[in-house]
Design a protein around this motif. Structure first.
Motif, PDB file in Angstrom:
ATOM      1  N   LEU A   1      93.322  47.099  70.089  1.00  0.00           N
ATOM      2  CA  LEU A   1      93.604  46.596  71.438  1.00  0.00           C
ATOM      3  C   LEU A   1      95.025  46.055  71.573  1.00  0.00           C
ATOM      4  O   LEU A   1      95.602  46.113  72.663  1.00  0.00           O
ATOM      5  CB  LEU A   1      92.578  45.536  71.822  1.00  0.00           C
ATOM      6  N   ILE A   2      95.607  45.532  70.476  1.00  0.00           N
ATOM      7  CA  ILE A   2      96.967  45.011  70.566  1.00  0.00           C
ATOM      8  C   ILE A   2      97.940  46.130  70.911  1.00  0.00           C
ATOM      9  O   ILE A   2      99.013  45.890  71.483  1.00  0.00           O
ATOM     10  CB  ILE A   2      97.391  44.310  69.247  1.00  0.00           C
ATOM     11  N   ARG A   3      97.566  47.360  70.602  1.00  0.00           N
ATOM     12  CA  ARG A   3      98.441  48.515  70.871  1.00  0.00           C
ATOM     13  C   ARG A   3      98.320  49.042  72.298  1.00  0.00           C
ATOM     14  O   ARG A   3      99.099  49.908  72.694  1.00  0.00           O
ATOM     15  CB  ARG A   3      98.132  49.639  69.882  1.00  0.00           C
ATOM     16  N   VAL A   4      97.353  48.561  73.041  1.00  0.00           N
ATOM     17  CA  VAL A   4      97.145  49.082  74.401  1.00  0.00           C
ATOM     18  C   VAL A   4      97.136  47.970  75.442  1.00  0.00           C
ATOM     19  O   VAL A   4      96.597  48.148  76.534  1.00  0.00           O
ATOM     20  CB  VAL A   4      95.833  49.897  74.481  1.00  0.00           C
ATOM     21  N   LEU A   5      97.743  46.836  75.114  1.00  0.00           N
ATOM     22  CA  LEU A   5      97.734  45.721  76.058  1.00  0.00           C
ATOM     23  C   LEU A   5      98.347  46.112  77.401  1.00  0.00           C
ATOM     24  O   LEU A   5      97.905  45.652  78.455  1.00  0.00           O
ATOM     25  CB  LEU A   5      98.490  44.514  75.470  1.00  0.00           C
ATOM     26  N   ASP A   6      99.373  46.979  77.363  1.00  0.00           N
ATOM     27  CA  ASP A   6     100.026  47.378  78.610  1.00  0.00           C
ATOM     28  C   ASP A   6      99.134  48.264  79.471  1.00  0.00           C
ATOM     29  O   ASP A   6      99.421  48.484  80.651  1.00  0.00           O
ATOM     30  CB  ASP A   6     101.336  48.104  78.317  1.00  0.00           C
TER      31      ASP A   6
END
Length: 593
Positions: free
Chosen positions: A157-162
Motif C-alpha cells: 500500500l505504501i507504493r500506491v498511496l497516490d
C-alpha cells in the motif's frame, strides 16, 4: 450535495432500474411503504429524479449527486507468497491458480471491469514476471513491490498511496461466486463472513450503525474479515497520512495494513459488509480448494505433487492433510500424510543454489541413512534440491542442558567423523565465510563499525588454527546445532538437514555445536572433553576452541547475509557475534598469541 444512506441507495437503484412500483421498492429495501413514499418525494423535490407512475428517471442533477460516491479505481495486492498454501504456492503465485476453469486474478479483474471499474493496479512481488501478461491482456497497471519477501502488505500500500481515493483494495487470491463490485459505493467497508465456532481470523465488533469499533485476532461465533475492502476518499486520505507517518516503524512494515487500521479505529471509519460464507471464498489449504474444485483431487497442475506420487507410488488423491512448516530460513517445507504415514517435502529456497551444493547434500544424506544418523531420509533430487523424508511425530529438538541428549549428539558426530568418509565435495568453513563477506561487500552491507576489525582479527586466528598438523578433513555435517538434532516420542535422535555438509575439519562441527549454545567457556571445554573422550592437550584444546570462534564468525556473516534477504535471524546474530570474539580471545591465549 451529500446524500443520506437511504437516498443514495434509492438513487443508485434508479440509475439501473427505471420501472418499479413503490410496493416493490418497499420489499427490495425492507422499508415501510410510507418511508419509500417520503424518500421518493424528497428526491423529486430535490430534482434528483423524475417519475411518472412506476417509471423513475434519474436526472442530470441526480447523476451529479452520485459523483462523490463513484468508485475511482481498484488495487489488487498480489505480491505475497501465500506460504500457508503449500505446495501449490511454491510453484506459482496463488492468484494465478486455475479454479473452476478461471485464473483467480483474471476472474477478479473481469468482475471489476464488468462493474465499471476500469482503472486497476496490480502490485506484484513473488514470481512477479508471471503477472506481467495481465497488463496487455486486461489493460491493468503493474507495480513491483521489491520488499514483498521481508515486509508485509503495508509495503504494497505504501507504493500506491497516490492512487488511494474511492478505491477497492482486493487480494488476488479471493474467489467471488457472484460479482461483489459496484460502480458507486456510499461509504468505506470491509467485507466479512460469519464463523460459527472458534476462528483465528480477524474478528469484528460494530456499533448499531455497522461501523467497526473493535478488531481482535481470534474469536468465536463472530463476523471476521474476509475478501475485499472499500476505501472511500475520506478514509484514504486519513489512512495515507497515518501510513506515511508510521511506515518506518518495524512493527508497521512487518504487520498487515489491517493491524495499522485496528490501531487507529477511532480515526478511520469502515463499516461491515456481510456476505454468506459460500459467496466469498479464500483457500488456505489444498483441502479447502479440493472441496470447492474437485479437479484438484486427482489432477492438480503441480510438479511437486507429481514428484511425491512418483517417489511414493501413490495417487494425488492419497496426499492429504497438507500443512506448511514455518521452521527454516533457507527453504520452504510442508508436511503431508499418505494413509497413516506422515512425510515432509522440502522445497529449496529461492537463491539457495548460490551457496548450497545439492549434489553434496544428496551424497551426505545417503551416508547419514547408511550410518543410522538420519533414517527418515527417503529421496532427494540432487539437481533440483527437493527432498522427501518421513515426518517425526511430536518431534522435539535437543536440549543443550540435558546431559544424556548432549552425549548422544556428540556420539553421533563422532560416529560420522571416525568413519573418515571423504566426499567429492569440500565445505571449507573459512572459504564459505569469505564468500558471504564478498556478497555483503557487493551490496554495501559490510560497511559498519568494527566489521573490518573483526574480520582482520578472525583472519589472524584462521591462519594460526589452520596450520595445526592434527587437522584431517573428512565428511562433516557443518550445521550441528540443536534444531538439527531431533528426538521422537521414544527419545530416538536424528541428525537432520545436511544442506551444508561436505569435507572439513571435524572441529568445525563441534565448533558449531558450541557456538550455537549458551555454554560458558568452562562448559565448552567440558563438551570438548566429552566429545574427545579424554583430556585434550593444550594444542588440541586451542584447535577446538579456535574452531568455536571460526564457526561463530561463519554463522555471524551468514546471518548478516540472510538478514539482507529478509530472513530475520533474531537473537542468533548477536550470539554468534559475541562468541566469535570470546572464543577468539581464548584460543589466542592457548596459542600463546
Amino acid at each position: 450535495m451529500s446524500l443520506t444512506k437511504s437516498e443514495f441507495d434509492l438513487l443508485n437503484y434508479f440509475r439501473k432500474t427505471r420501472n418499479i412500483t413503490q410496493r416493490e421498492l418497499s420489499d427490495t429495501f425492507s422499508m415501510s411503504l410510507g418511508k419509500i413514499n417520503k424518500l421518493v418525494t424528497d428526491l423529486k423535490t430535490k430534482e434528483l429524479i423524475n417519475n411518472t407512475d412506476t417509471v423513475y428517471d434519474i436526472t442530470e442533477r441526480g447523476m451529479d449527486a452520485l459523483k462523490p460516491y463513484k468508485v475511482n479505481n481498484a488495487i489488487i495486492m498480489a505480491a505475497g507468497m501465500s506460504s500457508r498454501f503449500a505446495p501449490l504456492s511454491y510453484e506459482r503465485p496463488k492468484g494465478l491458480l486455475n479454479v473452476k476453469g478461471e485464473i483467480l486474478i483474471e476472474r477478479e479483474i473481469r468482475q471489476l471491469q464488468e462493474a465499471g471499474v476500469t482503472d486497476i493496479t496490480v502490485v506484484v512481488g513473488y514470481m512477479k514476471e508471471k503477472f506481467f501478461y495481465l497488463e496487455e491482456k486486461f489493460g491493468v497497471k503493474i507495480i513491483v513491490n521489491e520488499d514483498y519477501y521481508q515486509y508485509n502488505n503495508t509495503s504494497t500500500l505504501i507504493r500506491v498511496l497516490d492512487k488511494l481515493s474511492n478505491t477497492y483494495i482486493c487480494s488476488s487470491d479471493n474467489y467471488f461466486v457472484d460479482n461483489v463490485f459496484e460502480e458507486y459505493v456510499y461509504q468505506g467497508y470491509y467485507s466479512a463472513v460469519y464463523a460459527a465456532g472458534d476462528t483465528d481470523e480477524y474478528c469484528l465488533q460494530c456499533d448499531s450503525h455497522g461501523r467497526i469499533t473493535e478488531v481482535s485476532v481470534g474469536g468465536s461465533n463472530a463476523w471476521y474479515m474476509l475478501g475485499h475492502v472499500y476505501f472511500d476518499k475520506q478514509f484514504s486520505e486519513k489512512f495515507s497520512e497515518i501510513l506515511k507517518a508510521e511506515y518506518d516503524k518495524p512493527e508497521t512494515k512487518k504487520g498487515l495494513w489491517e493491524d495499522l487500521y485496528a490501531k487507529h479505529l477511532k480515526e478511520l471509519a469502515l463499516y461491515i459488509r456481510k456476505y454468506d460464507a459460500d459467496k466469498v471464498r479464500e483457500f488456505d489449504s489444498l483441502e479447502e480448494l479440493r472441496d470447492f474444485d474437485e479437479e484438484y483431487i486427482n489432477n492438480a497442475d503441480s510438479t511437486i505433487l507429481k514428484n511425491i506420487c512418483a517417489i511414493l507410488k501413490c495417487e494425488m488423491k492419497d496426499i492429504v492433510n497438507v500443512k506448511a512448516i514455518k521452521a527454516g530460513l533457507t527453504n520452504t517445507s510442508f508436511q503431508f500424510e499418505i494413509g497413516s504415514q506422515g512425510y515432509v517435502y522440502r522445497h529449496p529456497g529461492n537463491g539457495t543454489s548460490k551457496y548450497i551444493n545439492r549434489k553434496s547434500e544428496a551424497f551426505s544424506m545417503n551416508v547419514a541413512a547408511e550410518l543410522g544418523l538420519d533414517d527418515t531420509f527417503i529421496y532427494i533430487d540432487e539437481n533440483e534440491g527437493w527432498k522427501i523424508s518421513k515426518f517425526i511425530k511430536n518431534a522435539r529438538e535437543l536440549d543443550y542442558n540435558n546431559r544424556a541428549e548432549v552425549d548422544e549428539a556428540l556420539k553421533m558426530m563422532r560416529k560420522l567423523h571416525d568413519k573418515k568418509i571423504v566426499s567429492e565435495y569440500d565445505f571449507g568453513i573459512w572459504n564459505k565465510t569469505e564468500e558471504f563477506i564478498k556478497r555483503l561487500d557487493e551490496i554495501g552491507k559490510s560497511d559498519f563499525e568494527d566489521f573490518k576489525d573483526l574480520y582482520n582479527t578472525m583472519s589472524e586466528l584462521k591462519d594460526v588454527v589452520m596450520k595445526d598438523d592434527n587437522a584431517v578433513k573428512c565428511l562433516c555435517h557443518n550445521d550441528c546445532y540443536s534444531p538439527n538434532f531431533l528426538l521422537d516420542e521414544d527419545n530416538k535422535m536424528y541428525l537432520i538437514d545436511w544442506e551444508y555438509s561436505g569435507n572439513d575439519d571435524p572441529a568445525s562441527d563441534l565448533g558449531t555445536f558450541i557456538c550455537c549454545s549458551e555454554y560458558t567457556y568452562d562448559e565448552a571445554v567440558e563438551i570438548i572433553k566429552q566429545y574427545l573422550g579424554k583430556e585434550p592437550s593444550k594444542k588440541e584444546l586451542a584447535h577446538y576452541i579456535g574452531y568455536v570462534s571460526i564457526a561463530a564468525y561463519y554463522w555471524y556473516v551468514w546471518a548478516l547475509y540472510q538478514e539482507t534477504r529478509g530472513n530475520a535471524v533474531g537473537e542468533w546474530l548477536y550470539m554468534w557475534y559475541k562468541n566469535s570474539k570470546l572464543y577468539c580471545k581464548e584460543a589466542m591465549k592457548l596459542y600463546n598469541r
